[in-house]
Design an enzyme around this catalytic site. Structure first.
Site, PDB file in Angstrom:
ATOM      1  N   ARG A  48     -12.982   1.656 -10.500  1.00 15.93           N
ATOM      2  CA  ARG A  48     -11.815   0.980 -11.062  1.00 15.93           C
ATOM      3  C   ARG A  48     -12.099   0.413 -12.447  1.00 15.93           C
ATOM      4  NH1 ARG A  48     -10.059  -0.785  -5.129  1.00 15.93           N
ATOM      5  NH2 ARG A  48      -8.562   0.895  -4.819  1.00 15.93           N
TER       6      ARG A  48
ATOM      7  N   SER B 228      -4.509 -18.231   6.632  1.00 14.83           N
ATOM      8  CA  SER B 228      -3.945 -18.718   5.370  1.00 14.83           C
ATOM      9  C   SER B 228      -2.751 -17.894   4.912  1.00 14.83           C
ATOM     10  CB  SER B 228      -5.019 -18.708   4.279  1.00 14.83           C
ATOM     11  OG  SER B 228      -5.490 -17.389   4.060  1.00 14.83           O
TER      12      SER B 228
ATOM     13  N   GLU C 119       0.856  -6.953   0.796  1.00 12.87           N
ATOM     14  CA  GLU C 119       1.739  -7.001   1.963  1.00 12.87           C
ATOM     15  C   GLU C 119       1.011  -7.233   3.267  1.00 12.87           C
ATOM     16  OE1 GLU C 119       1.025  -2.530   2.597  1.00 12.87           O
ATOM     17  OE2 GLU C 119       0.281  -4.221   1.425  1.00 12.87           O
TER      18      GLU C 119
ATOM     19  N   HIS D 147       0.850  -1.192   0.000  1.00 16.04           N
ATOM     20  CA  HIS D 147       0.000   0.000   0.000  1.00 16.04           C
ATOM     21  C   HIS D 147       0.888   1.246   0.000  1.00 16.04           C
ATOM     22  CE1 HIS D 147      -2.968  -2.985   1.420  1.00 16.04           C
ATOM     23  NE2 HIS D 147      -3.851  -2.176   0.857  1.00 16.04           N
TER      24      HIS D 147
END
Length: 311
Positions: free
Chosen positions: A154, A194, A188, A115
């Site tokens: 987007r 998981s 990140e 980010h």
């Protein structure tokens, strides 16, 4: 919350750019002075990046970080109104040959980013300058109208957006890569069970396994990317060398090695430009609530709703 974002996209994009820049800086400084939880967490995270920094240095860095974060939002609100020329000239990326060579190979390419900077602008640059469509994934938000608004935003920039939930995203991403396509993933932070444990600035956190697994399964090229701002209106970026699939080890071992390589590339970029890393949430496992989940094994307890990011 949806109304606030709607106001941003409807109003900020109409402002002259100098006015939007001043507005973003003013909002950032107000938020920084109030020292809410997000600002405090940002400072705490910067302390991991710069362990020798004085309190004064961390305060200065968190102020710069909030200004960078609000620059991201001001740019994002205005991106739908940018001309193609403004998008093409608004991003200067170093070592882009790693990306263009990967696309030319027809193996498919995975771009993995932290980010940092403005990943939406970087995506718009890819679809405009390189004329390459790509697929990404967004977390489902509540209310549903907010998620729909982000998806529409987007998609308007030329991206295909898949929902993170539902279990079908991985298969679709793999198909896009096998067809020689491009996918972009912010990668990140994954505090679920998981996630893959990695060392990041000397402490343990978890990052998503998806980029490494997709690269193994499809043969796609995996490229870390970091972004930052300087004093100009042009965002900067770097495409790092490919993360290779290890020749030995089982799938889990290979995934661990590759995800650590991603973490190391991210750390290099963040250390060089910490103020442009917009991590206002908990990241390291030591910062999780040990009273709820002492072993950090329960994904329902690793992230409070108040700390979930917008996609």
């Amino acid at each position: 919350m949806d109304g606030a974002y709607a106001l941003g996209w409807s109003t900020v994009k109409k402002l002259p750019e100098p006015v939007a820049v001043r507005l973003g800086r003013t909002v950032a400084d107000i938020a920084w002075k109030r020292r809410g939880k997000g600002v405090q967490r940002l400072e705490s995270n910067y302390a991991r990046v710069l362990p020798d920094a004085t309190p004064q240095r961390l305060a200065e860095l968190s102020r710069a970080g909030m200004r960078s974060y609000l620059r991201y939002w001001m740019e994002s609100f205005r991106l739908p109104a940018w001309s193609e020329e403004r998008v093409r000239t608004g991003f200067d990326v170093k070592d882009v040959h790693h990306l263009t060579d990967g696309l030319a190979s027809d193996k498919g390419v995975i771009l993995a980013l932290p980010h940092m900077g403005n990943w939406d602008l970087a995506g718009a640059w890819v679809t405009t300058k390189l004329q390459t469509p790509f697929t990404t994934v967004a977390e489902r938000l509540k209310p549903e109208s907010l998620y729909d608004r982000f998806v529409a935003y987007r998609e308007g920039l030329g991206m295909e957006v898949l929902p993170h939930s539902g279990g079908t995203a991985f298969g679709t991403l793999a198909r896009r890569l096998r067809d020689g396509g491009l996918i972009c993933l912010v990668a990140e932070r994954d505090l679920s069970a998981s996630g893959v444990e990695v060392e990041f600035f000397g402490e343990t956190t978890r990052m998503p396994a998806g980029p490494a697994l997709l690269a193994q399964q499809t043969g796609a090229v995996l490229l870390p990317v970091t972004l930052w701002y300087d004093d100009s209106p042009v965002m900067q970026g770097r495409v790092h060398p490919p993360v290779e699939v290890p020749e030995t080890g089982n799938r889990a071992e290979k995934t661990s090695v590759m995800t650590q390589a991603l973490a190391d590339a991210f750390a290099t970029g963040i250390a060089e430009h910490p103020e442009d890393w917009h991590m206002l949430q908990r990241l390291w496992l030591k910062d999780l609530d040990p009273g709820k989940d002492p072993d950090n094994k329960n994904p329902d307890n690793t992230q409070k709703d108040s700390e979930k990011r917008t996609p």
